[in-house]
Scaffold this active site. Structure first.
Site, PDB file in Angstrom:
ATOM      1  N   ASP A 279      81.455  37.795  41.279  1.00 37.68           N
ATOM      2  CA  ASP A 279      82.826  38.291  41.136  1.00 37.68           C
ATOM      3  C   ASP A 279      82.942  39.348  40.045  1.00 37.68           C
ATOM      4  O   ASP A 279      83.901  40.107  40.011  1.00 37.68           O
ATOM      5  CB  ASP A 279      83.766  37.113  40.837  1.00 37.68           C
ATOM      6  CG  ASP A 279      85.227  37.523  40.869  1.00 37.68           C
ATOM      7  OD1 ASP A 279      85.684  37.998  41.929  1.00 37.68           O
ATOM      8  OD2 ASP A 279      85.916  37.375  39.839  1.00 37.68           O
ATOM      9  N   ARG A 280      81.964  39.392  39.125  1.00 37.01           N
ATOM     10  CA  ARG A 280      82.002  40.372  38.041  1.00 37.01           C
ATOM     11  C   ARG A 280      81.611  41.769  38.511  1.00 37.01           C
ATOM     12  O   ARG A 280      81.877  42.751  37.821  1.00 37.01           O
ATOM     13  CB  ARG A 280      81.067  39.938  36.910  1.00 37.01           C
ATOM     14  CG  ARG A 280      81.525  38.694  36.173  1.00 37.01           C
ATOM     15  CD  ARG A 280      82.800  38.937  35.407  1.00 37.01           C
ATOM     16  NE  ARG A 280      83.318  37.709  34.817  1.00 37.01           N
ATOM     17  CZ  ARG A 280      84.467  37.610  34.180  1.00 37.01           C
ATOM     18  NH1 ARG A 280      85.231  38.687  34.078  1.00 37.01           N
ATOM     19  NH2 ARG A 280      84.866  36.467  33.674  1.00 37.01           N
ATOM     20  N   LEU A 360      92.983  38.782  40.962  1.00 37.09           N
ATOM     21  CA  LEU A 360      93.525  40.131  41.159  1.00 37.09           C
ATOM     22  C   LEU A 360      92.481  41.223  40.969  1.00 37.09           C
ATOM     23  O   LEU A 360      92.811  42.407  41.015  1.00 37.09           O
ATOM     24  CB  LEU A 360      94.683  40.374  40.173  1.00 37.09           C
ATOM     25  CG  LEU A 360      95.914  39.490  40.382  1.00 37.09           C
ATOM     26  CD1 LEU A 360      96.931  39.729  39.273  1.00 37.09           C
ATOM     27  CD2 LEU A 360      96.541  39.753  41.740  1.00 37.09           C
ATOM     28  N   ARG A 361      91.228  40.835  40.761  1.00 34.50           N
ATOM     29  CA  ARG A 361      90.201  41.860  40.571  1.00 34.50           C
ATOM     30  C   ARG A 361      90.057  42.742  41.815  1.00 34.50           C
ATOM     31  O   ARG A 361      89.800  43.935  41.708  1.00 34.50           O
ATOM     32  CB  ARG A 361      88.858  41.213  40.231  1.00 34.50           C
ATOM     33  CG  ARG A 361      88.754  40.721  38.806  1.00 34.50           C
ATOM     34  CD  ARG A 361      87.302  40.535  38.383  1.00 34.50           C
ATOM     35  NE  ARG A 361      87.237  39.956  37.052  1.00 34.50           N
ATOM     36  CZ  ARG A 361      87.004  38.680  36.806  1.00 34.50           C
ATOM     37  NH1 ARG A 361      86.817  37.846  37.808  1.00 34.50           N
ATOM     38  NH2 ARG A 361      86.959  38.215  35.576  1.00 34.50           N
ATOM     39  N   GLY A 362      90.196  42.146  42.997  1.00 34.46           N
ATOM     40  CA  GLY A 362      90.079  42.925  44.221  1.00 34.46           C
ATOM     41  C   GLY A 362      91.121  44.024  44.295  1.00 34.46           C
ATOM     42  O   GLY A 362      90.811  45.167  44.679  1.00 34.46           O
TER      43      GLY A 362
END
Length: 422
Positions: A279-280, A360-362
């Site tokens: 995910d990073r 919310l990274r996407g």
């Protein structure tokens, strides 16, 4: 030869989501294929403080930057004798991977790229070829962490103290660093070490910066990242989350900035990557083996030319490399002026929500990547085609795994994109 910056037709994306064709008028010399030409900021500083021995002096061993003009000349001469790097412009195919790498150079805040694919498909060769295209950045001269003289928020204790005292900071230009993190590296080599014996005998806190310090405001590349030891994965997770590396040992605490573009590559057959680390990565590129016989022959011939005479081979691509460097530089300077409409932002978030993307990274990465692509194309406004090009790479690795699902996650993202944007 397919271009990396494609149109947005449904048929093209169903078969090759990121390899469709583009008109010359809209993109003017932006092809990444051989024979054609191409045309943010990072952070630095160091914070050091002692808990138990305030009378100690601070000594930092500089391992990351040049010290003197004589050493600069020595390193320049040494660079000429280094192992030659395969030119980025000579890479045949693999447009999706090359586009992801370029977008991260244009906007480092995208958060890096994870490259997964078959063995022998040029993953590490392409990443290492990027070093010739990296632009120069301003750093505080002699600072081991490549501190940014124009960013007070990221300045460490020593640099900030110099500014408060009104001292003139010596500034120099240096190329963005690319640091390889080997699988067998120790935690001390990655994080840096404190010389306790010297601290006790001489009253000096001596800290030798590690690979994370050297990679600050640069690129940290991990080949076969899915085979990395868990304790090193934890270190990367902590640094990627906070942007700082802290070494705690024997009552002494030393912190320094460690903000870098994280690039990883690996073969999925050799093991899965931990979801926390996956995910990073801002973007995810899938690399497949080239099936076209003519392309395979061209790759073999180009590699044979490089092995026979690397200097001559690099010289044949020098003009294309320089044009690509110029285009990256102009895109980096143009990036702050690129705008994205509110309506497009809402649709991006709607795609993420309907795909059940955690966090919310996407949303953030998709917005950044679309703006970087618009800057690469020389436009000041993001279009739906820009979003369609980058959104599979920004979201495919963030979808929840369904063991019964046979369709590629990138195609799921494309289907949802057309459903929302139509």
């Amino acid at each position: 030869m397919a271009s990396i910056l494609g149109s947005c037709s449904t048929a093209a994306f169903a078969s090759r989501p990121l390899s469709s064709r583009t008109s010359r008028a809209s993109i003017s010399s932006l092809s990444l294929s051989p024979g054609t030409s191409y045309g943010k900021k990072f952070y630095g500083g160091i914070g050091i403080h002692g808990k138990k021995r305030p009378q100690f002096h601070v000594a930092v061993t500089n391992v990351a930057t040049e010290i003197s003009p004589a050493e600069q000349a020595q390193r320049a001469a040494a660079k000429e004798n280094q192992r030659p790097v395969y030119p980025f412009a000579a890479i045949v195919g693999q447009d999706e991977m090359k586009l992801c790498l370029l977008l991260n150079v244009i906007d480092p805040k995208i958060g890096g790229v994870m490259i997964m694919g078959d063995r022998g498909t040029g993953k590490s060769t392409t990443v290492r070829s990027l070093v010739d295209l990296l632009p120069e950045i301003k750093v505080v001269y002699g600072d081991p962490y490549n501190s940014d003289p124009e960013d007070p928020e990221s300045m460490g204790a020593e640099v900030r103290e110099s500014i408060v005292k009104g001292e003139q900071l010596p500034v120099t230009m240096t190329k963005i660093n690319m640091v390889d993190l080997p699988l067998g590296a120790t935690e001390d080599r990655v994080c840096g070490t404190i010389d306790i014996e010297k601290a006790l005998t001489e009253g000096v806190k001596a800290f030798e910066p590690g690979l994370l310090a050297k990679a600050n405001r640069g690129i940290l590349y991990v080949d076969e990242v899915n085979l990395l030891d868990d304790h090193l994965v934890d270190v990367l997770l902590d640094s990627a989350a906070s942007g700082w590396n802290t070494v705690e040992r024997e009552g002494i605490s030393i912190s320094h900035p460690a903000r870098f573009i994280l690039i990883g590559s690996g073969n999925p057959e050799e093991g899965e990557l931990r979801p926390q680390l996956l995910d990073r990565f801002g973007m995810h590129a899938q690399v497949g083996t080239v099936r076209d016989a003519e392309l395979r022959v061209k790759i073999v011939e180009e590699r044979a030319r490089f092995d026979k005479n690397p200097k001559e081979f690099r010289g044949s691509y020098q003009a294309e490399q320089e044009k690509l460097q110029q285009q990256i530089g102009s895109a980096r300077s143009y990036l702050p002026s690129v705008q994205i409409d509110q309506d497009l932002k809402v649709k991006i978030s709607k795609v993420c929500a309907e795909l059940n993307v955690d966090g919310l990274r996407g949303d953030i990465v998709t917005n950044r990547a679309a703006k970087a692509l618009a800057a690469l194309k020389g436009r000041d406004k993001v279009t739906p085609e820009d979003i369609a090009t980058v959104i599979p790479n920004c979201l495919r690795h963030r979808l929840r795994k369904d063991p019964l699902e046979s369709i590629d996650s990138g195609l799921l993202v494309i289907e949802k994109f057309y459903e929302v944007f139509s």
